[in-house]
Design a protein around this motif. Sequence first.
Motif, PDB file in Angstrom:
ATOM      1  N   SER A 295      -4.551 -11.113  -1.252  1.00 20.94           N
ATOM      2  CA  SER A 295      -4.741  -9.712  -0.850  1.00 20.94           C
ATOM      3  C   SER A 295      -3.408  -9.008  -0.646  1.00 20.94           C
ATOM      4  N   LEU A 296      -2.458  -9.695  -0.018  1.00 16.93           N
ATOM      5  CA  LEU A 296      -1.139  -9.094   0.197  1.00 16.93           C
ATOM      6  C   LEU A 296      -0.381  -8.902  -1.115  1.00 16.93           C
ATOM      7  N   VAL A 297      -0.501  -9.866  -2.031  1.00 13.58           N
ATOM      8  CA  VAL A 297       0.177  -9.733  -3.323  1.00 13.58           C
ATOM      9  C   VAL A 297      -0.392  -8.552  -4.109  1.00 13.58           C
ATOM     10  N   PHE A 298      -1.706  -8.438  -4.144  1.00 17.18           N
ATOM     11  CA  PHE A 298      -2.322  -7.342  -4.885  1.00 17.18           C
ATOM     12  C   PHE A 298      -1.962  -5.991  -4.271  1.00 17.18           C
ATOM     13  N   SER A 299      -2.007  -5.898  -2.945  1.00 18.74           N
ATOM     14  CA  SER A 299      -1.628  -4.650  -2.271  1.00 18.74           C
ATOM     15  C   SER A 299      -0.146  -4.350  -2.478  1.00 18.74           C
ATOM     16  N   GLY A 300       0.685  -5.391  -2.459  1.00 19.71           N
ATOM     17  CA  GLY A 300       2.118  -5.212  -2.682  1.00 19.71           C
ATOM     18  C   GLY A 300       2.438  -4.711  -4.074  1.00 19.71           C
ATOM     19  N   ILE A 301       1.708  -5.209  -5.065  1.00 15.65           N
ATOM     20  CA  ILE A 301       1.921  -4.745  -6.437  1.00 15.65           C
ATOM     21  C   ILE A 301       1.608  -3.257  -6.545  1.00 15.65           C
ATOM     22  N   ILE A 302       0.531  -2.839  -5.925  1.00 15.27           N
ATOM     23  CA  ILE A 302       0.180  -1.414  -5.984  1.00 15.27           C
ATOM     24  C   ILE A 302       1.205  -0.580  -5.216  1.00 15.27           C
ATOM     25  N   LEU A 303       1.677  -1.079  -4.075  1.00 11.77           N
ATOM     26  CA  LEU A 303       2.689  -0.327  -3.329  1.00 11.77           C
ATOM     27  C   LEU A 303       4.015  -0.264  -4.086  1.00 11.77           C
ATOM     28  N   LEU A 304       4.382  -1.332  -4.786  1.00 10.35           N
ATOM     29  CA  LEU A 304       5.587  -1.278  -5.620  1.00 10.35           C
ATOM     30  C   LEU A 304       5.403  -0.286  -6.763  1.00 10.35           C
ATOM     31  N   ASN A 305       4.210  -0.242  -7.308  1.00  6.82           N
ATOM     32  CA  ASN A 305       3.913   0.732  -8.353  1.00  6.82           C
ATOM     33  C   ASN A 305       3.954   2.153  -7.786  1.00  6.82           C
ATOM     34  N   SER A 306       3.716   2.286  -6.490  1.00  8.48           N
ATOM     35  CA  SER A 306       3.716   3.601  -5.842  1.00  8.48           C
ATOM     36  C   SER A 306       5.110   4.180  -5.683  1.00  8.48           C
ATOM     37  N   LEU A 307       6.133   3.383  -5.917  1.00  6.34           N
ATOM     38  CA  LEU A 307       7.491   3.920  -5.858  1.00  6.34           C
ATOM     39  C   LEU A 307       7.766   4.853  -7.022  1.00  6.34           C
ATOM     40  N   SER A 308       6.979   4.732  -8.086  1.00  6.65           N
ATOM     41  CA  SER A 308       7.097   5.661  -9.206  1.00  6.65           C
ATOM     42  C   SER A 308       6.055   6.766  -9.020  1.00  6.65           C
ATOM     43  N   VAL A 309       5.713   7.435 -10.062  1.00  8.93           N
ATOM     44  CA  VAL A 309       4.798   8.575  -9.972  1.00  8.93           C
ATOM     45  C   VAL A 309       3.396   8.146  -9.572  1.00  8.93           C
ATOM     46  N   SER A 310       2.922   7.055 -10.121  1.00  7.15           N
ATOM     47  CA  SER A 310       1.537   6.664  -9.865  1.00  7.15           C
ATOM     48  C   SER A 310       1.427   5.907  -8.560  1.00  7.15           C
ATOM     49  N   GLY A 311       0.254   5.501  -8.248  1.00  3.35           N
ATOM     50  CA  GLY A 311      -0.005   4.769  -7.016  1.00  3.35           C
ATOM     51  C   GLY A 311      -1.484   4.511  -6.925  1.00  3.35           C
ATOM     52  N   TYR A 312      -2.049   4.674  -5.745  1.00  3.90           N
ATOM     53  CA  TYR A 312      -3.475   4.446  -5.575  1.00  3.90           C
ATOM     54  C   TYR A 312      -4.313   5.475  -6.329  1.00  3.90           C
ATOM     55  N   ASN A 313      -3.778   6.651  -6.569  1.00  8.36           N
ATOM     56  CA  ASN A 313      -4.561   7.664  -7.275  1.00  8.36           C
ATOM     57  C   ASN A 313      -4.393   7.601  -8.783  1.00  8.36           C
ATOM     58  N   SER A 314      -3.773   6.549  -9.292  1.00 12.12           N
ATOM     59  CA  SER A 314      -3.672   6.341 -10.732  1.00 12.12           C
ATOM     60  C   SER A 314      -4.967   5.710 -11.241  1.00 12.12           C
ATOM     61  N   ILE A 315      -5.419   6.128 -12.400  1.00  4.20           N
ATOM     62  CA  ILE A 315      -6.645   5.566 -12.967  1.00  4.20           C
ATOM     63  C   ILE A 315      -6.473   4.088 -13.264  1.00  4.20           C
ATOM     64  N   PHE A 316      -5.266   3.663 -13.610  1.00  2.05           N
ATOM     65  CA  PHE A 316      -5.038   2.255 -13.913  1.00  2.05           C
ATOM     66  C   PHE A 316      -5.088   1.402 -12.649  1.00  2.05           C
ATOM     67  N   ALA A 317      -4.601   1.914 -11.546  1.00  2.00           N
ATOM     68  CA  ALA A 317      -4.695   1.179 -10.278  1.00  2.00           C
ATOM     69  C   ALA A 317      -6.149   1.085  -9.829  1.00  2.00           C
ATOM     70  N   MET A 318      -6.888   2.172  -9.933  1.00  2.00           N
ATOM     71  CA  MET A 318      -8.294   2.160  -9.536  1.00  2.00           C
ATOM     72  C   MET A 318      -9.126   1.253 -10.438  1.00  2.00           C
ATOM     73  N   LEU A 319      -8.807   1.238 -11.725  1.00  2.00           N
ATOM     74  CA  LEU A 319      -9.515   0.347 -12.645  1.00  2.00           C
ATOM     75  C   LEU A 319      -9.228  -1.106 -12.292  1.00  2.00           C
ATOM     76  N   GLY A 320      -7.970  -1.415 -11.985  1.00  2.00           N
ATOM     77  CA  GLY A 320      -7.612  -2.773 -11.584  1.00  2.00           C
ATOM     78  C   GLY A 320      -8.279  -3.182 -10.289  1.00  2.00           C
ATOM     79  N   ILE A 321      -8.312  -2.272  -9.311  1.00  2.00           N
ATOM     80  CA  ILE A 321      -8.967  -2.571  -8.032  1.00  2.00           C
ATOM     81  C   ILE A 321     -10.453  -2.810  -8.241  1.00  2.00           C
ATOM     82  N   SER A 322     -11.093  -1.980  -9.055  1.00  2.00           N
ATOM     83  CA  SER A 322     -12.535  -2.146  -9.273  1.00  2.00           C
ATOM     84  C   SER A 322     -12.842  -3.449 -10.001  1.00  2.00           C
TER      85      SER A 322
END
Length: 83
Positions: free
Chosen positions: A41-68
Amino acid sequence: RVVLHSYLLRSLFDHGLVGLAFISASVYTLLRKSFYSIKESLVFSGIILLNSLSVSGYNSIFAMLGISIVLQTYNEANKHTRD
Protein backbone atom coordinates in the motif's frame (compact mmCIF):
# COMPACT_ATOMS: atom_id res chain seq x y z
CA ARG A 1 -2.58 34.19 -10.95
CA VAL A 2 0.13 31.60 -10.40
CA VAL A 3 0.02 28.50 -12.59
CA LEU A 4 1.33 25.50 -10.70
CA HIS A 5 2.34 22.53 -12.83
CA SER A 6 2.87 20.17 -9.91
CA TYR A 7 -0.15 18.33 -8.52
CA LEU A 8 1.33 18.40 -5.02
CA LEU A 9 1.81 22.16 -5.09
CA ARG A 10 -1.65 22.71 -6.58
CA SER A 11 -3.21 20.48 -3.96
CA LEU A 12 -1.41 22.25 -1.14
CA PHE A 13 -2.38 25.64 -2.58
CA ASP A 14 -6.07 24.70 -3.02
CA HIS A 15 -6.75 22.33 -0.13
CA GLY A 16 -3.80 22.58 2.26
CA LEU A 17 -2.05 19.81 4.13
CA VAL A 18 -5.31 18.40 5.46
CA GLY A 19 -6.75 17.94 1.96
CA LEU A 20 -3.60 16.28 0.64
CA ALA A 21 -3.43 14.02 3.70
CA PHE A 22 -7.10 13.09 3.26
CA ILE A 23 -6.60 12.14 -0.40
CA SER A 24 -3.50 10.08 0.36
CA ALA A 25 -5.06 8.41 3.39
CA SER A 26 -8.20 7.46 1.49
CA VAL A 27 -6.22 5.69 -1.24
CA TYR A 28 -4.09 3.95 1.41
CA THR A 29 -7.23 2.85 3.29
CA LEU A 30 -8.83 1.51 0.12
CA LEU A 31 -5.72 -0.53 -0.61
CA ARG A 32 -5.60 -1.92 2.91
CA LYS A 33 -9.28 -2.89 2.76
CA SER A 34 -8.48 -4.74 -0.48
CA PHE A 35 -6.13 -7.00 1.52
CA TYR A 36 -2.86 -5.45 0.36
CA SER A 37 -0.01 -5.40 2.86
CA ILE A 38 1.27 -2.23 4.47
CA LYS A 39 4.38 -2.31 2.29
CA GLU A 40 2.42 -2.77 -0.94
CA SER A 41 0.00 0.00 0.00
CA LEU A 42 2.82 2.42 0.83
CA VAL A 43 4.70 1.59 -2.38
CA PHE A 44 1.62 2.13 -4.54
CA SER A 45 0.75 5.40 -2.77
CA GLY A 46 4.39 6.51 -3.01
CA ILE A 47 4.47 5.89 -6.75
CA ILE A 48 1.41 8.07 -7.23
CA LEU A 49 2.85 10.79 -4.98
CA LEU A 50 6.13 10.72 -6.93
CA ASN A 51 4.10 11.01 -10.11
CA SER A 52 2.37 14.00 -8.48
CA LEU A 53 5.60 15.98 -8.59
CA SER A 54 4.90 16.47 -12.29
CA VAL A 55 1.68 17.74 -13.83
CA SER A 56 -0.41 14.65 -13.19
CA GLY A 57 -1.31 13.03 -9.93
CA TYR A 58 -4.45 11.54 -8.45
CA ASN A 59 -6.60 13.39 -10.97
CA SER A 60 -4.81 11.81 -13.93
CA ILE A 61 -6.85 9.25 -15.86
CA PHE A 62 -3.86 6.90 -15.86
CA ALA A 63 -3.53 7.03 -12.07
CA MET A 64 -7.26 6.43 -11.62
CA LEU A 65 -7.18 3.55 -14.10
CA GLY A 66 -4.26 2.00 -12.23
CA ILE A 67 -5.99 2.44 -8.87
CA SER A 68 -9.20 0.88 -10.17
CA ILE A 69 -7.36 -2.12 -11.63
CA VAL A 70 -5.40 -2.68 -8.43
CA LEU A 71 -8.53 -2.39 -6.27
CA GLN A 72 -10.45 -4.84 -8.45
CA THR A 73 -7.69 -7.42 -8.34
CA TYR A 74 -8.44 -10.06 -5.77
CA ASN A 75 -5.42 -10.56 -3.55
CA GLU A 76 -5.84 -14.09 -2.15
CA ALA A 77 -2.25 -14.33 -0.89
CA ASN A 78 -2.65 -11.43 1.55
CA LYS A 79 -6.19 -12.22 2.69
CA HIS A 80 -5.09 -14.63 5.44
CA THR A 81 -1.69 -13.09 6.24
CA ARG A 82 -2.74 -9.48 6.73
CA ASP A 83 -0.24 -7.37 8.72
